[in-house]
Design a protein around this motif. Structure first.
Motif, PDB file in Angstrom:
ATOM      1  N   UNK A  40       0.786  -1.227   0.000  1.00  0.00           N
ATOM      2  CA  UNK A  40       0.000   0.000   0.000  1.00  0.00           C
ATOM      3  C   UNK A  40       0.822   1.283   0.000  1.00  0.00           C
ATOM      4  N   UNK A  41       2.135   1.195   0.063  1.00  0.00           N
ATOM      5  CA  UNK A  41       2.929   2.419   0.118  1.00  0.00           C
ATOM      6  C   UNK A  41       2.838   3.164  -1.207  1.00  0.00           C
ATOM      7  N   UNK A  42       2.947   4.486  -1.177  1.00  0.00           N
ATOM      8  CA  UNK A  42       2.840   5.271  -2.403  1.00  0.00           C
ATOM      9  C   UNK A  42       3.912   4.927  -3.440  1.00  0.00           C
ATOM     10  N   UNK A  43       5.072   4.467  -3.002  1.00  0.00           N
ATOM     11  CA  UNK A  43       6.129   4.098  -3.944  1.00  0.00           C
ATOM     12  C   UNK A  43       5.691   2.930  -4.814  1.00  0.00           C
ATOM     13  N   UNK A  44       5.042   1.937  -4.220  1.00  0.00           N
ATOM     14  CA  UNK A  44       4.633   0.750  -4.965  1.00  0.00           C
ATOM     15  C   UNK A  44       3.385   0.998  -5.802  1.00  0.00           C
ATOM     16  N   UNK A  45       2.492   1.850  -5.353  1.00  0.00           N
ATOM     17  CA  UNK A  45       1.277   2.081  -6.123  1.00  0.00           C
ATOM     18  C   UNK A  45       1.564   2.839  -7.401  1.00  0.00           C
ATOM     19  N   UNK A  88       4.399   2.655  -9.173  1.00  0.00           N
ATOM     20  CA  UNK A  88       5.090   1.768 -10.109  1.00  0.00           C
ATOM     21  C   UNK A  88       4.155   0.733 -10.706  1.00  0.00           C
ATOM     22  N   UNK A  89       3.051   0.409 -10.019  1.00  0.00           N
ATOM     23  CA  UNK A  89       2.090  -0.560 -10.549  1.00  0.00           C
ATOM     24  C   UNK A  89       1.270   0.021 -11.675  1.00  0.00           C
ATOM     25  N   UNK A  90       1.079   1.347 -11.674  1.00  0.00           N
ATOM     26  CA  UNK A  90       0.247   1.967 -12.685  1.00  0.00           C
ATOM     27  C   UNK A  90       0.935   2.094 -14.021  1.00  0.00           C
ATOM     28  N   UNK A  91       2.236   2.017 -14.067  1.00  0.00           N
ATOM     29  CA  UNK A  91       2.992   2.173 -15.323  1.00  0.00           C
ATOM     30  C   UNK A  91       2.815   1.047 -16.257  1.00  0.00           C
TER      31      UNK A  91
END
Length: 95
Positions: A85-90, A92-95
């Motif tokens: 749930x961290x903003x860093x991972x969210x 990178x998932x959208x790319x």
């Protein structure tokens, strides 16, 4: 020989502890809390009043174990947050 490589100690014990503490910071917190509660319980052993020693030791053990379980639970929740749930991972998932 490849088995000798497993036995060589390139990292010292203190550097391994620091590395593990950075990976999961709540484990050393749990260990320190456990030791603190046990030390405080042993310090208060003389002033327990008319309470039986076995009952005092059982309560001390339960408090120490509860602290460790709480620290582990918070650590698991923190690592799940960091992984999912961290903003860093969210981003990178959208790319």
């Amino acid at each position: 020989m490849s088995s000798d490589k497993n036995w060589s100690d390139d990292d010292g014990a203190s550097s391994k502890l620091v590395r593990k503490a950075k990976e999961s910071p709540f484990v050393p917190i749990g260990m320190a809390g456990f030791m603190g509660i046990v030390a405080y319980g042993l310090f208060k052993l003389k002033s327990r009043g008319d309470k039986k020693m076995s009952l005092h030791l059982i309560h001390m053990r339960v408090r120490a174990q509860g602290f460790v379980v709480g620290a582990m639970t918070i650590g698991v929740i923190y690592s799940m947050y960091k992984q999912y749930m961290s903003p860093e991972n969210t981003n990178s998932d959208e790319k």
